[in-house]
Design an enzyme around this catalytic site. Structure first.
Site, PDB file in Angstrom:
ATOM      1  N   TYR A   1       0.824  -1.215   0.000  1.00 11.66           N
ATOM      2  CA  TYR A   1       0.000   0.000   0.000  1.00 11.66           C
ATOM      3  C   TYR A   1       0.855   1.261   0.000  1.00 11.66           C
ATOM      4  O   TYR A   1       1.714   1.453   0.869  1.00 11.66           O
ATOM      5  CB  TYR A   1      -0.868  -0.040   1.250  1.00 11.66           C
ATOM      6  CG  TYR A   1      -2.068   0.871   1.275  1.00 11.66           C
ATOM      7  CD1 TYR A   1      -3.335   0.361   1.011  1.00 11.66           C
ATOM      8  CD2 TYR A   1      -1.961   2.221   1.626  1.00 11.66           C
ATOM      9  CE1 TYR A   1      -4.453   1.164   1.079  1.00 11.66           C
ATOM     10  CE2 TYR A   1      -3.084   3.025   1.695  1.00 11.66           C
ATOM     11  CZ  TYR A   1      -4.327   2.502   1.430  1.00 11.66           C
ATOM     12  OH  TYR A   1      -5.437   3.297   1.510  1.00 11.66           O
TER      13      TYR A   1
ATOM     14  N   TYR B   1      -6.572   6.811  -6.165  1.00  7.23           N
ATOM     15  CA  TYR B   1      -6.686   6.463  -4.751  1.00  7.23           C
ATOM     16  C   TYR B   1      -7.977   5.713  -4.487  1.00  7.23           C
ATOM     17  O   TYR B   1      -9.064   6.252  -4.677  1.00  7.23           O
ATOM     18  CB  TYR B   1      -6.608   7.704  -3.860  1.00  7.23           C
ATOM     19  CG  TYR B   1      -6.395   7.307  -2.424  1.00  7.23           C
ATOM     20  CD1 TYR B   1      -5.158   6.814  -2.012  1.00  7.23           C
ATOM     21  CD2 TYR B   1      -7.419   7.363  -1.488  1.00  7.23           C
ATOM     22  CE1 TYR B   1      -4.943   6.406  -0.714  1.00  7.23           C
ATOM     23  CE2 TYR B   1      -7.212   6.951  -0.183  1.00  7.23           C
ATOM     24  CZ  TYR B   1      -5.963   6.476   0.195  1.00  7.23           C
ATOM     25  OH  TYR B   1      -5.761   6.074   1.486  1.00  7.23           O
TER      26      TYR B   1
END
Lengths: 419, 170
Positions: A300, A350
């Site tokens: 991530y 995102y």
């Protein structure tokens, strides 16, 4: 694919390993200004995932989503698409939810509550509720636990995580230039991803000369804010075998594994260690593989540092060597173990982690949606030439690891394999 | 219920939030107190309902010396809250108190958040911000916000022997 290792004791009953699969993935475009509601975005993404899987609305009977009070709830998406639900749940949370919800999906199917689950995340993270915390999120009154954070101008994800990043630099000599390579690698990957919001390849110098946001984070150490929705369909491998794509099996999951004192995790050190330190001891035994067996990662990248910290604490390198690991070419396409081949949150868009799972599903199908020509069989003919605008398929990808991040104190993870 | 404005932000502590009401009321008297567990006697931060080590519900508020060392920090150049913009760059400090440092295990401590402020509680100017890093010795002062509400903050402890703190150079 390496055989299941016998030298580790799995904590998941072994019959669940490989029993479930991801059979459909879909998304909207990544934009700043979707001009669509989160309901519309979610419905488009779920429909795209159904089309990808080649299944009808009547074949889905479970729905999971996650959000921060910034999105549509499952019943409306199900209603839009003619899906009658036997199970649904909308949970609170952002990053590190995807892998956790995949684990929940396995659990509810295993419990006989439903048969096939779609998981979605839909957000106007740029045009409605800014993920960085500006706009409406900054206007909420400061109360309760926030009296010990927001009252001090300590609010955005970057501000909240920075003490971890700073302490890692202090403890191990990690440099800004080393972690900037994460952005460089992901920008190269994004340049081969037609969906990516930022497709331009950048350099270490671009990162460290961009303006300071909060030390040690420069602007380009931080991810993009975008509008988008993404969806993943989970069912049993048994049901999946009649579907059109090569099987992508779930080997093991960890969901929202946390450090001690997760309410205020800085009380328990070392603060340069993140939740992956704990999660690794569930992930690898459950998956029956170790870091050395993994062909590509999805660590991530809310920030360059989060990718580095997790790769380190899950054991892809020695503790303290994360700066070296992310800067020596390993994580680039063409390197030993590419990370976030889509460009990730730093460059693609995102999505609170779900797109990183989708990318690895496509990689394990050997069907990364790059610009390679499509052959007579309808599949892309990958060239493995990673030049700008070229291929982004990892050659012979068999095993992937996703490392989801909520914050330094909480993480989720998943190993998938092809076949 | 305490309701106040601080740097453009509404701060609220509701009547059910007894832990925070007590904590900030002591701060308003410039008396830094933490809860000490009635069972295992460990102090804890921030205020909580139960003891993070033994889950005991009973505790008492005891005065704690507001001195410690910067354990980590961030220097904010891009403020989210509009009223903080005039003070950039400002520091958010994670300060390990001398009290209970390295307890109950070596890697634990009472790590208290605060901004670097001047002794009068106003966010510190750039010249002071640039003197502080990991290892800097600091002492607690308070920013008075409203009756029953002051924020504990940190200022450089000018009386302390100071080595060179570790600062991010970039």
């Amino acid at each position: 694919m390496p055989l299941p290792r016998e030298d580790v004791e799995a904590t998941t009953p072994k019959f669940l390993r490989d029993k479930y699969a991801i059979v459909g993935v879909g998304e909207t475009s990544y934009t700043r200004g979707s001009d669509k509601s989160t309901r519309a975005l979610a419905s488009i993404a779920v429909r795209n995932a159904m089309v990808d899987a080649g299944i009808k609305p009547s074949e889905i009977d479970g729905m999971l989503s996650y959000q921060f009070n910034d999105s549509v709830f499952s019943p409306f998406v199900a209603g839009d698409l003619g899906i009658r639900l036997n199970f649904y749940m909308d949970v609170f949370g952002g990053g590190s939810s995807t892998e956790a919800l995949i684990g929940i999906a396995i659990g509810v199917i295993e419990a006989g509550m439903c048969k096939t689950v779609v998981i979605f995340r839909s957000m106007n993270g740029f045009s409605q509720v800014r993920i960085g915390g500006t706009g409406v999120r900054s206007a909420i009154p400061v109360s309760g636990d926030m009296m010990h954070s927001r009252a001090y101008g300590w609010q955005s994800a970057g501000q909240m995580f920075a003490p971890t990043f700073m302490r890692h630099m202090h403890d191990f000599g990690t440099t800004a230039e080393q972690v900037a390579h994460v952005r460089v690698a992901h920008s190269h990957h994004a340049s081969n991803n037609p969906k990516a919001y930022y497709k331009k390849r950048i350099t270490v110098e671009d990162v460290v000369s961009s303006r300071m946001i909060c030390k040690p984070l420069h602007l380009l150490d931080c991810c993009v804010e975008t509008d988008n929705a993404n969806a993943i369909i989970v069912t049993t491998a048994e049901r999946a075998k009649d579907l059109k794509h090569p099987l992508v099996r779930i080997r093991g999951v960890v969901g929202r594994c946390s450090k001690p004192r997760v309410d205020m995790h800085y009380q328990a050190g070392p603060i340069s260690t993140v939740a992956g330190h704990y999660a690794k001891d569930i992930l690898w035994p459950n998956a029956g593989v170790g870091p050395e067996d993994v062909d590509l990662t999805g660590s991530y990248d809310a920030f360059t540092f989060t990718t580095m910290l997790q790769l380190e604490d899950y054991g892809f390198c020695k503790k303290g060597d994360g700066g070296h690991y992310v800067s020596d070419g390993t994580i680039m396409l063409g390197g030993k173990r590419p990370n976030n081949t889509s460009g990730g949150h730093l460059c693609e868009g995102y999505t609170h982690g779900i797109a990183m799972v989708i990318e690895n599903v496509r990689q394990l199908r050997h069907d990364a949606d790059d610009s390679c020509p499509i052959g007579p069989d309808g599949r892309r003919q990958h060239t493995y030439d990673y030049c700008e605008g070229g291929c982004r398929q990892v050659k012979n990808a068999e095993v992937s690891a996703n490392l989801g991040w909520a914050m330094p104190g909480t993480g989720s993870a998943m190993v998938m394999r092809r076949g | 219920m305490i309701s106040a404005q601080y740097l453009g932000m509404p701060l609220e502590i509701n009547d059910l939030d007894h832990e925070n009401l007590n904590y900030f009321a002591y701060c308003a008297k410039h008396d830094f107190r933490l809860q000490r567990c009635a069972s295992c006697k460990l102090l804890r931060y921030p205020p909580t309902t139960a003891c993070p080590w033994c889950s005991e519900l009973s505790s008492e508020w005891v005065s704690v010396e507001g001195r410690g060392t910067v354990h980590s920090y961030t220097e904010v150049h891009h403020a989210i809250q509009p009223a903080f913009k005039q003070y950039t760059p400002y520091l958010v400090l994670l300060v390990e108190l001398d009290t209970q440092s390295g307890m109950p295990t070596r890697e634990e401590g009472l790590r208290v958040i605060g901004n670097l402020v001047r002794p009068d509680g106003v966010l510190a100017p750039k010249a002071e911000v640039e003197r502080v890093g990991i290892g800097t010795r600091v002492r607690m002062v308070f920013t008075d916000v409203a009756p029953g509400l002051a924020l504990p903050q940190w200022t450089i402890d000018e009386t302390a022997a100071s080595g060179m703190p570790w600062r991010y150079r970039g």
